[in-house]
Scaffold this active site. Structure first.
Site, PDB file in Angstrom:
ATOM      1  N   SER A 288       0.819  -1.128   0.071  1.00 12.37           N
ATOM      2  CA  SER A 288      -0.011   0.086  -0.010  1.00 12.37           C
ATOM      3  C   SER A 288       0.829   1.204  -0.076  1.00 12.37           C
ATOM      4  CB  SER A 288      -1.112  -0.059   1.294  1.00 12.37           C
ATOM      5  OG  SER A 288      -2.107   0.758   1.021  1.00 12.37           O
TER       6      SER A 288
ATOM      7  N   ASP B 297     -10.158  -3.445  -5.188  1.00  8.71           N
ATOM      8  CA  ASP B 297      -9.342  -2.271  -4.415  1.00  8.71           C
ATOM      9  C   ASP B 297      -9.420  -1.151  -5.085  1.00  8.71           C
ATOM     10  OD1 ASP B 297      -7.053  -1.133  -3.330  1.00  8.71           O
ATOM     11  OD2 ASP B 297      -5.681  -2.492  -3.819  1.00  8.71           O
TER      12      ASP B 297
ATOM     13  N   HIS C 133      -7.998  -4.983  -0.862  1.00  5.56           N
ATOM     14  CA  HIS C 133      -7.047  -4.083  -0.319  1.00  5.56           C
ATOM     15  C   HIS C 133      -6.748  -4.675   1.195  1.00  5.56           C
ATOM     16  CE1 HIS C 133      -4.126  -0.758  -0.652  1.00  5.56           C
ATOM     17  NE2 HIS C 133      -4.320  -0.710   0.829  1.00  5.56           N
TER      18      HIS C 133
END
EC number: 3.1.1.3
Length: 402
Positions: A192, A346, A376
């Site tokens: 991320s 995501d 995610h």
């Protein structure tokens, strides 16, 4: 009887409201849906409470969330397989994971950067600690899991500089020798926001004449790679998806640069990029960079342009160190062997997909693992089966290529 009936009615209504709050429509291919819904409800509750506290003017939302994340931190404790210590690399706190078994050769080295939207998390969070232990043990590698200063107290480029300075320290010959790391077998990884930082510092290393040791691989786990266009198909399709909504991701992006909420509002209305920076959109034009199956009838609209005021105040969102997708092809061409994980559900999916396309077009060898049932955070919630599956695939790739 009347009282009992009323209590039953209240219980029924309460049960329906709780079920409504917990239940989230999921695609049929999502594994362990109820467990995932429960995790999502837990996180949603925390986010809603933090938002409410912020609305009352008591506490910044990210500071409230930071307090919650701190409860998931664990001390640096060695186990039967791995020695765990904390130290500082160039004044940046890092955790070092070294396998206990003897090695006749120098070990691989992996530099890991945690996620959390540049605002949350640390190397001490339980799931990151476990990931580093498993990686060090199964890969027989020295793993460096780095911290960095967080927003909203610190903004770009502080996070980038902290990670870069810690990485440069690790890449010194004396440090590598101390930990028994092979200078020809060093990789970088992150998830991320950590994937963003990993991609950015890997690019920066290419132009650093003082760093003689280069990275062999980079591994990016659903990375955030650009804030110019937050209306990509993946943002549209997953605006209210599990664990990371579009609004929360845009808030993370804006907090990376400033606590001024005007940037967040401009990003949501696609009016934050000034016309003089219009040339940058060619690097993030999803109509030409996404595989056809991910476009699926979405129509590319030319961007709206805003005033120059925001870009002058907060130039970071146009900086390649914050948005690695803005690097030109010449820079990308020199990047190392790359592994990218993207997840179907995501908002950041298309950032990763576009980077894969651009890297391949620039001649970089890329292994792309697109997770059709992924979302995610799938890599980090270790109570879920999908997390173990992705980690196994990740470590196997590292074994073969690092």
């Amino acid at each position: 009887m009347y009282t009992m009936g009323r209590k039953s009615l209240y219980l029924l209504i309460g049960g329906i409201l709780i079920a409504y709050y917990i239940y989230t429509p999921l695609s049929d291919n999502i594994e362990e849906p109820w467990r995932l819904m429960w995790i999502n409800a837990h996180l949603k509750t925390i986010e809603n409470l933090a938002t409410f506290v912020e609305l009352l003017g008591l506490h910044h939302i990210m500071d409230s969330l930071k307090v919650v994340w701190s409860f998931y931190e664990v001390p640096p404790t060695s186990d039967e397989n791995v020695t765990v210590t904390e130290t500082k690399f160039n004044n940046i706190l890092v955790r070092v994971y070294v396998p206990k078994r003897k090695s006749e050769v120098l070990r691989r080295g992996l530099f890991y950067i945690h996620g959390g939207g540049w605002c949350l998390g640390s190397a001490a969070v339980n799931d990151y600690d476990l990931l580093s232990r498993w990686t060090a043990d199964r890969l027989d590698a020295v793993v460096i899991s780095t911290n960095y200063r967080l927003a909203p107290k610190y903004h770009f480029p502080i996070q980038f500089e902290d990670v870069y300075n810690a990485l440069r320290w690790f890449l010194r010959k004396t440090v590598l020798a101390k930990y028994g790391v092979n200078p020809e077998r060093i990789g970088i990884s992150g998830d991320s926001a950590g994937g963003n930082l990993a991609a950015a510092v890997t690019q920066q290393l290419l132009d650093d004449p003082d760093v003689k040791i280069k990275l062999k691989i980079q591994s990016l786990i659903y990375p955030a790679l650009q804030p110019l266009d937050v209306d990509l198909p993946s943002y549209q399709e997953n605006s209210n998806v599990l664990l990371l909504s579009k609004s929360l991701m845009v808030r993370f992006w804006s907090e990376y640069f400033t606590t001024d909420r005007s940037l967040e509002k401009a990003m949501l209305s696609r009016q934050h990029v000034p016309v003089e920076s219009s040339h940058l959109f060619k690097f993030v034009n999803w109509s030409s960079l996404l595989p056809e199956r991910f476009i699926k009838g979405h129509v590319y609209n030319n961007p709206n342009y805003g005033s120059s005021e925001l870009a002058k105040k907060y130039p970071g969102f146009l900086d390649v160190r914050a948005a690695p997708l803005l690097a030109d092809d010449k820079k990308l061409h020199s990047l190392p062997l790359t592994y990218v994980i993207t997840c179907q559900y995501d908002p950041l999916r298309d950032d990763g997909l576009m980077y894969v396309t651009r890297l391949r077009n620039a001649g970089v060898q890329v292994t792309h693992n697109h997770v059709e049932d992924g979302f995610h955070g799938a890599f980090s919630f270790l109570e879920l089966k999908i997390s173990h599956r992705l980690i196994n695939q990740y470590i196997e790739w590292l074994k073969e290529n690092l």
